[in-house]
Design an enzyme around this catalytic site. Sequence first.
Site, PDB file in Angstrom:
ATOM      1  N   MET A  43       0.824  -1.212   0.000  1.00 11.50           N
ATOM      2  CA  MET A  43       0.000   0.000   0.000  1.00 11.50           C
ATOM      3  C   MET A  43       0.855   1.258   0.000  1.00 11.50           C
ATOM      4  SD  MET A  43      -1.364   0.174   3.921  1.00 11.50           S
ATOM      5  CE  MET A  43      -0.242   0.369   5.298  1.00 11.50           C
ATOM      6  N   LYS A  44       2.142   1.132   0.339  1.00 11.48           N
ATOM      7  CA  LYS A  44       3.001   2.307   0.419  1.00 11.48           C
ATOM      8  C   LYS A  44       3.235   2.951  -0.950  1.00 11.48           C
ATOM      9  CE  LYS A  44       3.913   2.019   4.885  1.00 11.48           C
ATOM     10  NZ  LYS A  44       3.564   3.071   5.858  1.00 11.48           N
ATOM     11  N   ASP A  45       2.944   2.229  -2.033  1.00 14.21           N
ATOM     12  CA  ASP A  45       3.065   2.829  -3.364  1.00 14.21           C
ATOM     13  C   ASP A  45       2.212   4.087  -3.471  1.00 14.21           C
ATOM     14  OD1 ASP A  45       4.549   0.587  -3.875  1.00 14.21           O
ATOM     15  OD2 ASP A  45       3.244  -0.216  -5.433  1.00 14.21           O
ATOM     16  N   ALA A  48       3.813   7.005  -1.427  1.00 16.76           N
ATOM     17  CA  ALA A  48       5.129   7.343  -1.970  1.00 16.76           C
ATOM     18  C   ALA A  48       4.986   8.250  -3.190  1.00 16.76           C
ATOM     19  CB  ALA A  48       5.895   6.078  -2.330  1.00 16.76           C
TER      20      ALA A  48
END
Length: 457
Positions: A43-45, A48
């Site tokens: 989910m950090k995409d 970011a």
Amino acid sequence: MKYYNSIIETIGDTPLVKLSHVTKGIPGTILVKLEYFNPGNSMKDRMALKMIEDAEKEGLLKPGGTIIEGTSGNTGMGLALAAIAKGYKCIFTLADKQSQEKIDILKAVGAEVYVCPTNVSSDDPRSYYSVAKKLNQDIPNSFYPNQYDNLSNKLAHYESTGPEIWRDTDGKITHYAAGVGTGGSMCGVSQYLKEHNPEVVTVGIDTYGSVFKKYKETGQFDQNEIYPYLTEGIGEDILPKNVEFDLIDHFVKVTDKDGAIMTRRLAREEGMFVGWSCGSAVHGALEYAKEHLTDDDVMVIIMPDHGTRYLGKVYNDNWMKDHGFLEGRNFATARQIVSQRSEDNELFVLPSKSSIGEAIAQMNTHGIDQAPVVDGDQFVGSVSDSKILKNLIEKPELREQPVSEIMDGSFNFIAMDTTVDVMSTLLNKDSKALLVRDENNRVHIITQSDLLVSLTN
């Protein structure tokens, strides 16, 4: 023809999938949002890319620049993908508890990686927070996103993850659960959902060794809550600006072991090859659901990342065995050990200003060979008779000096539900005892002798 112009255009629109096996006997419809369908497998995409695009708009990130970030691995991967698409360089700092797979993946996408010690305070110059900040100061034309305090993190989930959940549940969601680390996914989604339905209940999943749950419930940042833990990606020893406690209705704490076991169950029973914090999120959410959900409720749990990050840890039988995490083995817990003691069994402690001579006398009187050292109500160190003996033989004049002159580090705090097999891995020549705080705020000591007694009962 249907195609995307770059990999970052594939971020988002991840699926909701119903849990069918690990939820047996639990009311309600339990759905998980599988964030490993993002191109960077987490989910950090989302955040970011948002942090980079917002930095570009504000002029903080210029062509040819270097992105420098402290990460547990997944944010780094998202930043690296965006950097490749946009032509930036990347340098990442990680704590040494992160899996080797995460380090290797970041290097594979061209990032430079610094590995920093885990068991230091956040303001220690060796911590991965501090190293990232120092690199940012030293390297020209660099940008430090600071995912913990950069509100673009939370905004990314408010703008994308929250609307997707609302749309895919047709607005029928009643409960939302997520692990809390930087706080972006927990609070961004919570804000969106509560704006559309204030009755949605939000449940934050925390880990033992983290400050979040107690801070939410008492408003107190308790240093005694902080101790080493293994789970990656959730819990903190700081209060990130993205964590808005008013948006989190409840916290549930999950042990390293329970999270690891649920992670493996999700792979075997649901076909979901997910990361460790996913298991923690599901375990904690289901513990809450058992007591609070009805058959009409719909709970959505965020599943942050993919299992490939943890092949050398929770999916490795030898690693699981070494840490006492293998399923099917029942050991006593710290709670059970403490419960067998009498009510008047007070923990013996030594004030840091006590002289070494006084320490010897008191330890002899109480018949103990080691003790915690306190300064007021803070545990600041420990002493043992062997350490005192060694120092007095070398320097007899130390007898009148305070114990703070020779004390070792403080014994580690553990959770009440930590099992004997896990406790045994935490006891070594550098840490000869453990401390545990009960629900009445009383502190108890657990030694190797306690563990041996529990195994023979």
